[in-house]
Motif scaffolding. Structure first.
Motif, mmCIF file in Angstrom:
data_model
loop_
_atom_site.group_PDB
_atom_site.id
_atom_site.type_symbol
_atom_site.label_atom_id
_atom_site.label_comp_id
_atom_site.label_asym_id
_atom_site.label_seq_id
_atom_site.Cartn_x
_atom_site.Cartn_y
_atom_site.Cartn_z
ATOM 1 N N ILE A 132 36.449 -58.994 23.276
ATOM 2 C CA ILE A 132 35.730 -58.743 24.524
ATOM 3 C C ILE A 132 36.676 -58.846 25.712
ATOM 4 O O ILE A 132 36.551 -58.104 26.683
ATOM 5 C CB ILE A 132 34.547 -59.725 24.661
ATOM 6 C CG1 ILE A 132 33.633 -59.612 23.419
ATOM 7 C CG2 ILE A 132 33.738 -59.441 25.922
ATOM 8 C CD1 ILE A 132 32.571 -60.695 23.322
ATOM 9 N N THR A 161 30.357 -59.491 31.496
ATOM 10 C CA THR A 161 29.563 -58.762 30.511
ATOM 11 C C THR A 161 28.091 -58.647 30.889
ATOM 12 O O THR A 161 27.380 -57.788 30.362
ATOM 13 C CB THR A 161 29.641 -59.444 29.143
ATOM 14 O OG1 THR A 161 29.131 -60.787 29.255
ATOM 15 C CG2 THR A 161 31.085 -59.489 28.640
ATOM 16 N N LEU A 279 30.914 -58.376 20.674
ATOM 17 C CA LEU A 279 30.027 -58.114 21.808
ATOM 18 C C LEU A 279 28.656 -57.684 21.320
ATOM 19 O O LEU A 279 27.620 -58.110 21.854
ATOM 20 C CB LEU A 279 30.628 -57.052 22.721
ATOM 21 C CG LEU A 279 29.838 -56.754 24.002
ATOM 22 C CD1 LEU A 279 29.654 -58.022 24.839
ATOM 23 C CD2 LEU A 279 30.548 -55.677 24.823
ATOM 24 N N GLU A 280 28.621 -56.875 20.273
ATOM 25 C CA GLU A 280 27.338 -56.447 19.715
ATOM 26 C C GLU A 280 26.574 -57.639 19.151
ATOM 27 O O GLU A 280 25.350 -57.744 19.316
ATOM 28 C CB GLU A 280 27.576 -55.404 18.627
ATOM 29 C CG GLU A 280 26.331 -54.979 17.870
ATOM 30 C CD GLU A 280 25.276 -54.295 18.733
ATOM 31 O OE1 GLU A 280 24.098 -54.251 18.309
ATOM 32 O OE2 GLU A 280 25.615 -53.816 19.844
ATOM 33 N N CYS A 282 26.717 -60.717 20.210
ATOM 34 C CA CYS A 282 26.184 -61.452 21.361
ATOM 35 C C CYS A 282 24.963 -60.751 21.944
ATOM 36 O O CYS A 282 23.966 -61.400 22.305
ATOM 37 C CB CYS A 282 27.261 -61.614 22.428
ATOM 38 S SG CYS A 282 28.592 -62.754 21.984
ATOM 39 N N ARG A 283 25.026 -59.455 22.057
ATOM 40 C CA ARG A 283 23.886 -58.714 22.621
ATOM 41 C C ARG A 283 22.672 -58.783 21.695
ATOM 42 O O ARG A 283 21.521 -58.844 22.161
ATOM 43 C CB ARG A 283 24.291 -57.273 22.890
ATOM 44 C CG ARG A 283 25.370 -57.139 23.956
ATOM 45 C CD ARG A 283 25.294 -55.818 24.711
ATOM 46 N NE ARG A 283 26.398 -55.672 25.654
ATOM 47 C CZ ARG A 283 26.465 -56.273 26.830
ATOM 48 N NH1 ARG A 283 25.493 -57.094 27.195
ATOM 49 N NH2 ARG A 283 27.500 -56.082 27.636
ATOM 50 N N LEU A 307 31.515 -65.584 22.820
ATOM 51 C CA LEU A 307 31.992 -65.101 24.117
ATOM 52 C C LEU A 307 32.894 -66.119 24.797
ATOM 53 O O LEU A 307 33.840 -65.749 25.500
ATOM 54 C CB LEU A 307 30.786 -64.803 25.017
ATOM 55 C CG LEU A 307 31.073 -64.238 26.410
ATOM 56 C CD1 LEU A 307 31.657 -62.834 26.313
ATOM 57 C CD2 LEU A 307 29.813 -64.244 27.260
ATOM 58 N N GLU A 311 36.899 -66.063 22.289
ATOM 59 C CA GLU A 311 37.759 -65.294 23.185
ATOM 60 C C GLU A 311 38.787 -66.198 23.866
ATOM 61 O O GLU A 311 39.942 -65.808 24.069
ATOM 62 C CB GLU A 311 36.898 -64.588 24.241
ATOM 63 C CG GLU A 311 35.931 -63.561 23.669
ATOM 64 C CD GLU A 311 36.640 -62.324 23.114
ATOM 65 O OE1 GLU A 311 37.640 -61.896 23.715
ATOM 66 O OE2 GLU A 311 36.180 -61.801 22.083
#
Length: 511
Positions: A132, A161, A279-280, A282-283, A307, A311
């Protein structure tokens, strides 16, 4: 004039279709190189499950690349022509094809970056943009800061984000919900289990190979139930989101004997080899909160691990350079005791954590930080040996993520770059957050004398030994004041018994 064919290298933790090396290569002309090599399988004594996961996932990924029209030169570990290392395989394939150029995504370990850069070929390393935050993003954040604390980086990532944000403010009005996420364990008969997968033909072949080649490595190879392709990894994620995420926050720090997974996702290995996109993930977790299926404290705690921590530690690893893993700021030199490799111990918490690690190639973050890591730090174990152990025994361990967590967070060997204080505790913390102490040969309530918990003895010894370093730390002052209030004779007895315990451990007695 068109260029010669190039070799596009894909490593075992780069199993992502839109990998930067593949995007830079020409499907019609270039050749993909993938290889199971001894140098990568043996630079530490990896857990057999870890080797099997990577080999099986590599084989499946290579098959998909071929289906997508790529020319793939794949070398199995038992191939008689195997050169034994990634550089050796690239040189062999270059000689076969006449290629002089290598296209690669930058590896996640400095030793492998150096090996590629030393090749007598034209090597182009593309950034690994499956994360990310880019290296440039992290370095911009870090530049000029007196301290590089994860919490501040995490907030910047939330803003960048939009994850769990309500305009410019964090969802719910707080950046984290740690105070809600420290509940002691409950022995719930309905605890979920991670999704398990029966080995298919490809996995079975990898298991047989690992069983034959690595019979003496620490760890049980079978049963093997990990995901080895993106569809299985996605199914494991979906199962976690539905069955475990709602209670993950409450009990993420809890430990129960025999309950090895509690509400943890157990997807870190899939993230780290490229089967899931961070990222996917987390979403998807955020969507569970938005839909009212999971509370904010659970979702925020889960998102922070990816995140935030994931990271952040990558940024630290690459910013600090190749020497980071060798740091030893506290000067600890004791050898890692045999109990970490399965030798007997009377300490129930360590027996549980190490036994679980041997069987599953997995332990969750509190078992790693506050049991195995805490004991190693209190006992003054050489952090390089602790680092090598974590890198070897866990299925999700790659140096970019493991070294900052071990050298920095767990062992305080980087001098406080990652952690503001050493993560040490007496037995009281383990007693509060687990049921381990109830079945232990030692008495967690006893601080000195017959049957005293070793964590209690070693905790005070650690504070006394490093007093000049930590007495002025605002987060540790209260404990030093408690130490000072103890009777001098009691302090002396604690230190003598701690030293006696360590002497027995060094003599390979069962402790």
């Amino acid at each position: 004039m068109s260029r010669r064919p190039a070799l596009a290298l894909v490593l075992g933790d780069q199993l992502t279709p839109d990998l930067s090396a593949l995007r830079a290569a020409d499907r019609e002309r270039d050749r993909v190189v993938m290889a199971e090599v001894a140098s990568e399988a043996t630079y530490v004594a990896h857990h057999p499950k870890k080797i099997a996961l990577i080999f099986a996932a590599m084989r499946k990924f290579a098959a998909r690349l071929r289906e997508a029209g790529w020319q793939v030169d794949y070398t199995t570990l038992d191939d008689p022509e195997n050169a034994g290392s990634i550089p050796g395989e690239l040189l062999r394939r270059a000689e076969e094809t006449g290629a002089r150029q290598v296209i690669a995504t930058r590896p996640g370990e400095w030793r492998l970056i150096a090996a590629l850069e030393d090749l007598p070929l034209e090597v182009t390393l593309h950034e690994d943009d499956r994360f990310i935050a880019s290296h440039a993003t992290f370095d911009r954040w870090a530049k000029g800061r007196k301290s590089l604390r994860m919490e501040h980086f995490y907030r910047e990532m939330r803003r960048a984000t939009g994850l769990l944000m309500e305009g410019d403010a964090p969802a719910g009005g707080q950046w984290n919900y740690d105070h809600d996420n420290r509940k002691p364990p409950r022995d719930d008969l309905f605890l979920p289990e991670p999704l398990r997968f029966e080995p298919d033909e490809t996995v079975a072949g990898a298991l047989d190979l690992v069983e034959a080649r690595f019979p003496d490595n620490f760890g049980a190879l079978r049963p093997f139930a990990f995901a080895t392709d993106p569809e299985q990894a996605e199914a494991a994620l979906a199962h976690f989101l539905k069955e475990a995420l709602p209670r993950f926050g409450d009990y993420q720090d809890a430990m129960l004997a025999g309950r090895r997974f509690l509400y943890h996702a157990v997807i870190s290995a899939y993230l780290n080899i490229g089967l899931l996109d961070p990222l996917e993930v987390c979403r998807r977790a955020e969507a569970e909160w938005t839909a009212g299926r999971a509370p904010l404290n659970a979702v925020e705690g889960f998102v922070r691990q990816i995140l935030g921590w994931r990271e952040y530690v990558r940024g630290i690893y690459f910013r600090e350079g190749p020497g980071y893993a060798a740091r030893n700021d506290l000067g600890h030199k004791r050898d890692l005791p045999p109990l970490y490799w399965g030798a007997g111990t009377r300490m129930a918490c360590l027996a549980e954590a190490v036994g679980q690690t041997r069987e599953e190639a997995y332990a969750h973050h509190i078992q790693r930080l506050m049991v195995t890591g805490n004991f190693a730090l209190l006992a003054g174990v050489d952090p390089a040996q602790v680092h090598e152990w974590y890198l070897a025994v866990y299925i999700d361990a790659f140096e970019w993520v493991e070294a900052p967590n071990t050298v920095g967070m767990s062992q305080f060997a980087d001098g406080g770059l990652v952690a503001s204080k050493p993560y040490v505790s007496s037995g009281a913390y383990i007693d509060r957050m687990s049921d381990y102490c109830g079945g232990c040969s030692y008495d967690v309530k006893t601080r000195v004398g017959e049957g005293a918990c070793p964590f209690n003895l070693l905790y005070w010894r650690f504070l006394d030994r490093h007093r000049a370093r930590f007495e002025g730390n605002p987060r540790m002052g209260a404990m030093y004041r408690t130490w000072e209030r103890m009777d001098a004779g009691r302090r002396r007895a604690i230190l003598e018994q701690a030293d006696a315990f360590l002497a027995r451990m060094e003599a390979d007695e069962t402790v």
